[in-house]
Write a protein that holds these residues in place. Structure first.
Motif, PDB file in Angstrom:
ATOM      1  N   TYR A  54       0.870  -1.101  -0.092  1.00 25.40           N
ATOM      2  CA  TYR A  54       0.146  -0.022  -0.021  1.00 25.40           C
ATOM      3  C   TYR A  54       1.013   1.357   0.067  1.00 25.40           C
ATOM      4  O   TYR A  54       0.598   2.309  -0.648  1.00 25.40           O
ATOM      5  N   VAL A  55       2.021   1.194   0.702  1.00 25.92           N
ATOM      6  CA  VAL A  55       2.768   2.347   0.623  1.00 25.92           C
ATOM      7  C   VAL A  55       3.483   2.710  -0.631  1.00 25.92           C
ATOM      8  O   VAL A  55       3.348   3.741  -1.148  1.00 25.92           O
ATOM      9  N   ASP A 115      -4.875   2.979   3.897  1.00 25.60           N
ATOM     10  CA  ASP A 115      -4.802   1.392   3.888  1.00 25.60           C
ATOM     11  C   ASP A 115      -3.610   0.821   4.465  1.00 25.60           C
ATOM     12  O   ASP A 115      -3.942  -0.014   5.308  1.00 25.60           O
ATOM     13  N   ALA A 116      -2.399   1.486   4.033  1.00 29.72           N
ATOM     14  CA  ALA A 116      -1.274   1.033   4.903  1.00 29.72           C
ATOM     15  C   ALA A 116      -1.323   1.063   6.500  1.00 29.72           C
ATOM     16  O   ALA A 116      -1.041  -0.051   7.123  1.00 29.72           O
ATOM     17  N   LEU A 172       4.941   1.949  10.649  1.00 27.69           N
ATOM     18  CA  LEU A 172       3.972   2.563  10.764  1.00 27.69           C
ATOM     19  C   LEU A 172       4.140   4.184  11.028  1.00 27.69           C
ATOM     20  O   LEU A 172       3.619   4.721  10.966  1.00 27.69           O
ATOM     21  N   ALA A 173       5.245   4.183  11.902  1.00 25.78           N
ATOM     22  CA  ALA A 173       5.646   5.593  12.260  1.00 25.78           C
ATOM     23  C   ALA A 173       5.892   6.492  11.062  1.00 25.78           C
ATOM     24  O   ALA A 173       5.459   7.792  11.070  1.00 25.78           O
ATOM     25  N   ASP A 174       6.511   5.713   9.804  1.00 24.66           N
ATOM     26  CA  ASP A 174       6.650   6.821   8.732  1.00 24.66           C
ATOM     27  C   ASP A 174       5.521   7.120   8.093  1.00 24.66           C
ATOM     28  O   ASP A 174       5.384   8.286   7.735  1.00 24.66           O
ATOM     29  N   VAL A 175       4.519   6.142   8.101  1.00 25.44           N
ATOM     30  CA  VAL A 175       3.404   6.222   7.499  1.00 25.44           C
ATOM     31  C   VAL A 175       2.536   7.297   8.200  1.00 25.44           C
ATOM     32  O   VAL A 175       1.665   7.932   7.669  1.00 25.44           O
ATOM     33  N   LEU A 176       2.258   7.223   9.579  1.00 21.12           N
ATOM     34  CA  LEU A 176       1.730   8.212  10.410  1.00 21.12           C
ATOM     35  C   LEU A 176       2.247   9.606  10.253  1.00 21.12           C
ATOM     36  O   LEU A 176       1.679  10.718  10.009  1.00 21.12           O
ATOM     37  N   SER A 205       0.341  14.768  -2.518  1.00 22.33           N
ATOM     38  CA  SER A 205       0.620  15.318  -1.005  1.00 22.33           C
ATOM     39  C   SER A 205       1.092  14.088   0.074  1.00 22.33           C
ATOM     40  O   SER A 205       0.637  13.989   1.099  1.00 22.33           O
ATOM     41  N   LEU A 206       1.758  13.257  -0.505  1.00 20.17           N
ATOM     42  CA  LEU A 206       2.060  11.934   0.309  1.00 20.17           C
ATOM     43  C   LEU A 206       3.401  12.061   1.138  1.00 20.17           C
ATOM     44  O   LEU A 206       3.822  11.320   2.020  1.00 20.17           O
TER      45      LEU A 206
END
Length: 1024
Positions: A692-693, A700-701, A730-734, A953-954
């Motif tokens: 997903y990333v 979703d990730a 997860l920290a990177d996604v958040l 804007s990711l």
């Protein structure tokens, strides 16, 4: 015995009337334009006064009695010959009797003398003088030798419209052809005609022609009246005969379906009438799963085409007993036998029926329904006669080599909705809401006829209409598919019962074992994959190999057994067994790239896939979830599916990654639905989140990582390695989804504790996690004053990194991080950045996103040096990737942002209005760039147009991307001076959020947007 004169005359008149009937049929089928009637033995016509009334036997005329086609019929006994002078004399009389006729024809059953053949050929000569010369040579010794010289040009032109037709048919052949033409024409109008009734109608129409030849009705047979007689209602003919002699149905023919499927009927008709030897019986097989409508389609064909067959025989092909019973009924009907006992010898009965059908002159149709085994039914299928055979079967394997076959699949949405309307509609209550609900119900049931019938019967049993059905869409499928009380007439089982029976047959098919039993087991993991494009080898290993056995055997994904492998059965044999019950069918390949473009994970056989219908999947799941091994089914499938996913990620094979992703998503969804969590499923959640990333689906990730983390925290035995990896990602996604540091910092703090704990025992895993954590912190530290806890975390991770081994992947990741930092802080020159990027890009071991990111960084360094042509070359590489793939949007968005600013500022300097704005705002403007700079700008705009707005804007800290990219669009329009585009884009731009551009670190983009907007306003005001 010689034919008496009276007999010869009678035979001649009979032949003449049959030929007249044939011409009337031609007119009825519009082979002659404008015909309104036939004049039979006409003495004169309204516009011509003929002195030779016997010159014309019949003519076709228009509504004003103008002659369109005049005919003379001459018959002779066996061996008689027509000479050239005789033929010429007849034609001469005809053209003089009817000078205004459109065409003339002499029809004869006599053999033509060679000179008569030459005469017929001569009639095609268009020039009258040349035609006269030919006729003089042909007639020079005959009684007509002086006639050609005296003929006028007009007569010669008329003679050029005449032809001689030789009819070599025997009288019985002519009658048979007329009967068949009348049958065909009546069938087109759904009137029907049998063998005896066709003969009766032929005689009747010949008699009507005779009446007019005798002078009744002034010899006029109006075409409308002829058509009316020809198409007389079937019941009238049946009354005359004492019963119908066509469309007779023998056996238990089901009723016609309420909703016809004309596309299927057309395909069946085409397959049965596509030619072949005259007396060879064509056979067509209707193939598909239980309840899909094979039997009803066969019945629909029988009713639709009933007028084309004298007899329609319905045979139950399920067993040898049912075949014998059905053939006994056919035998007794054909011989009109009712009193004698049945024939107990199947071979004798079968041969007798086949002989009877072979010798019959009447067309027939045999439908053999519900054939389980082709070998059982083949000896019974008639092969000779005037018939067609239609077979229905779920066994696609048995009929794989059958030339004519039709796959019966789900109804169209419109057909399915119409069926629901017919079953549940009450007078006056159908509206747009009902239409939408019916469409939703049809979609929920995959437009499967039996599923729809069961669901409607179930709802009707509760006296529910469609309005109530809308509240129970999810439950209807579960409740109705096994509702025995709702089974419609003609169906032996519920859909659940039919699938269960198919499973039992698979387990018991001795001739296909052990593949057949393996196929039955394979349906259970198949039920949890996505419906379409299930890789057959993925399904094979998900069925047969546990994760423990896979690890012990060193299995590498994606696994495929070659032809030399010693295995009990192959994946293709398993697929063949599934097709034997129509439970799966071959699907489109995963990928169609040529072999030279295959990735390292792409091997022969990987792309082979099958399709399992969603209704079949639903039923299999309902059967499986009453057992205790669903967890094992899901875990085993998850192990192999995520193995394939990981292999394609590592091989940079984005096409296969995206093709496998739906199956991993489906497994994850079912695991969540059932509340099943295992180590294998947890790993799958992590790999799914990583995918997903890569696709830019960060929400979703986040959900997938949180699912994985929840399982790990509730696990009886801790899994610190997995937890470390999950928390760092997860920290990177958040962070990139814009969450405050208070949300993601705790994950990094826990990751730090786990990293210290595992540093000595699992240094490589810790090294990767530490690098990820430092990347997250680095993106955060570039924005303002650091919190003390962030500083402490950064120091701890930095010290840990010093202790970890420097593996090659980590070295590359660190270098990419250093290049990013250098471009932000200016610690390297642009030339140094360029060289570092080029060196790294030479490494063939780079992962896909790393290569893409380095290409973007190289483009950025070249744009900073104003080397527009070189930058264009590398941006084109990124553009080509964006055209083909939907992966790594955050990497592409970052390139658009950084390169876009440098290109935008330079391109604006080439526009006079922009240069003026620069001078006003900052007091200076660079020199105009080369033309390649504007090409770069257009390419950046093109890449932006291909990206979803949310993908722009990711990247954490990158703000106002829609506004910035719209600014580049506006700049392109300003450069091209496209006033309509300037107005449209500028209006959109004014509605986008640009508040964050007020930050100090956004000076460049703020300046660019001000310059471009001012230029746009200036151009709009000046109109230039």
């Amino acid at each position: 015995m010689a034919e008496r004169g009276g007999q010869a005359a009678a035979d001649g008149f009979q032949y003449q009337y049959l030929v007249t009937l044939e011409a009337l049929l031609d007119a009825a089928e519009d082979r002659y334009f404008g015909v309104a009637a036939a004049l039979i033995e006409p003495a004169i016509t309204p516009d011509e006064d003929s002195a030779d009334p016997d010159a014309i036997d019949f003519e076709l005329v228009d509504q004003h009695r103008g002659s369109i086609h005049a005919t003379q019929v001459k018959s002779g006994g066996p061996g008689t010959e027509m000479s050239a002078p005789d033929a010429f004399g007849i034609l001469l009389r005809m053209i003089r009797a009817r000078p205004r006729a459109g065409s003339y024809r002499l029809i004869t059953n006599m053999r033509l003398h060679p000179k008569a053949v030459q005469l017929n050929q001569t009639l095609s000569v268009h020039d009258p003088h040349e035609l006269r010369e030919h006729l003089q040579r042909l007639m020079e010794r005959g009684r007509w030798r002086d006639e050609p010289a005296g003929m006028s040009d007009d007569e010669l032109h008329r003679l050029g419209r005449a032809r001689i037709s030789v009819d070599s048919r025997q009288r019985y052949q002519l009658r048979e052809q007329l009967r068949e033409r009348m049958r065909r024409l009546r069938n087109e109008h759904c009137r029907g005609l049998g063998h005896e009734s066709a003969g009766r109608l032929t005689n009747y129409l010949a008699f009507e022609i005779h009446r007019r030849a005798s002078g009744e009705f002034d010899g006029v047979f109006p075409l409308a009246e002829f058509r009316e007689e020809l198409l007389t209602p079937g019941r009238h003919l049946a009354y005359e005969l004492g019963g119908f002699d066509w469309g007779i149905m023998v056996g238990a023919v089901p009723t016609a379906p309420d909703v016809p499927r004309p596309d299927l009927i057309d395909r069946i008709r085409a397959s049965l009438t596509s030619g072949g030897r005259e007396r060879t019986v064509p056979t067509c097989a209707l193939l598909g799963p239980s309840g899909i409508g094979k039997t009803s389609t066969a019945a629909d064909y029988a009713y639709d085409m009933a007028d084309s067959y004298d007899h329609i025989f319905w045979v139950n092909g399920e067993s040898s007993t049912s075949l014998h019973s059905s053939f006994q009924s056919i035998h007794d009907w054909l011989l009109r036998r009712t009193g004698n006992g049945p024939d107990t010898d199947s071979s004798r009965l079968r041969d007798r029926v086949r002989t009877l059908l072979s010798s019959s002159a009447r067309p027939w149709l045999m439908i053999i329904d519900n054939v389980v085994d082709r070998r059982l039914v083949d000896p019974w299928v008639p092969t000779s006669g005037r018939g067609h055979v239609l077979i229905t079967s779920t066994n696609q394997v048995s009929w794989a080599t059958q030339r004519a076959k039709v796959a019966i699949q789900s109804m169209t949405p419109d057909q399915a909705t119409e069926l629901i309307r017919m079953r549940l509609h009450h007078e006056g209550d159908w509206d747009t809401v009902s239409e939408r609900t019916a469409a939703a119900l049809a979609e929920q049931l995959e437009c499967w006829p039996l599923a729809i019938e069961l669901a409607c019967g179930h709802l009707a049993g509760y006296e529910f209409g469609l309005k109530e059905a809308g509240r129970y869409l999810e439950q209807i499928r579960d409740l109705a598919l096994n509702d025995r009380a709702a089974i419609p007439h003609g169906y032996p089982e519920t859909l659940v019962g039919a699938i269960r029976l198919a499973l039992e047959r698979l387990m018991g098919k001795e001739e296909l074992q052990p593949a057949s039993e393996g196929a039955a087991h394979a349906l259970f993991p198949a039920a949890y994959f996505a419906s379409r494009q299930i890789p057959i080898w993925l399904l094979y290993f998900s069925t047969l190999m546990s994760s423990d056995n896979a690890v012990r055997s060193g299995l590498r994904h994606p696994a495929v057994f070659g032809p030399q492998a010693k295995v009990p059965f192959t994946a293709h044999e398993m697929h063949r067994a599934l097709r034997a019950e129509s439970l799966a069918r071959r699907d489109e390949p995963l990928c169609t790239l040529p072999q030279q473009k295959w990735s390292t994970a792409h091997c022969e056989g990987v792309d082979d896939t099958i399709n399992v219908n969603e209704i079949v999947q639903h039923i299999i799941r309902s059967l499986a979830e009453g057992r205790t091994d669903v967890s094992e089914i899901l875990s085993r499938a998850a192990y192999h599916a995520q193995g394939w996913l990981t292999a394609f990620i590592e091989a940079n094979d984005d096409k296969h990654l995206l093709a496998i992703l739906p199956h991993v998503q489906s497994l994850a969804s079912h695991a969540s639905r059932l509340g099943i969590a295992t180590d294998t499923l947890a790993v799958m959640w992590g790999n799914l989140a990583g995918t997903y990333v890569l696709r830019g689906k960060l929400d979703d990730a986040r959900q997938a990582f949180e699912n994985e983390l929840e399982y790990l925290l509730n696990r009886k035995e801790p899994a610190p390695g997995l937890e470390l990896k999950t928390r760092s990602q997860l920290a990177d996604v958040l962070r990139n989804t814009g969450e405050a540091s208070a949300v993601w910092l705790p994950h990094l703090q826990r990751a730090r504790d786990l990293a210290f704990q595992l540093a000595d025992s699992r240094p490589e895993d810790v090294s990767m996690a530490v690098t990820n954590c430092l990347t997250v912190l680095s993106s955060h530290t570039g924005r303002g004053v650091l919190e003390p806890e962030v500083q402490a975390l950064t120091a701890d991770f930095a010290s840990l990194r010093q202790r970890m081994p420097a593996t090659e992947p980590l070295r590359i990741q660190r270098e990419i991080g250093q290049i990013n930092d250098a471009l932000t802080t200016g610690l390297m020159t642009d030339e140094e950045v360029e060289q570092r990027c080029r060196t790294l890009l030479e490494d063939n071991g780079l992962r896909g996103p790393q290569r893409l990111e380095l290409t973007g960084l190289l483009t950025e360094s070249l744009a900073s040096q104003h080397r527009w042509n070189d930058a264009l070359e590398h941006l084109q590489t990124i553009h080509a990737y964006a055209v083909e793939q939907t992966m790594h949007p955050q990497v592409i968005a970052k390139t658009l942002h950084n390169v876009g600013l440098r290109v935008g500022l330079a391109a604006a300097c080439g526009v006079p209005e922009c240069r003026t704005a620069f001078m006003i705002l900052i007091g200076e403007a660079d020199t105009p760039p080369s033309p390649e700079c504007q090409q770069l700008l257009s390419l950046l705009v093109s890449i932006t147009a291909r990206m979803a707005v949310e993908h722009l804007s990711l990247q954490a800290g990158v703000t106002c991307m829609p506004f910035k990219m719209q600014t580049l669009r506006l700049l392109e329009a300003v450069c091209d001076r496209e006033h309509d585009a300037i107005r449209e884009i500028h209006e959109v731009l004014n509605g986008l959020d640009a508040a964050a551009l007020a930050r100090e670190d956004e000076f460049g983009w703020r300046l660019l947007s001000q310059v471009v907007s001012a230029s746009a306003v200036s151009m709009r005001l000046s109109g230039d």
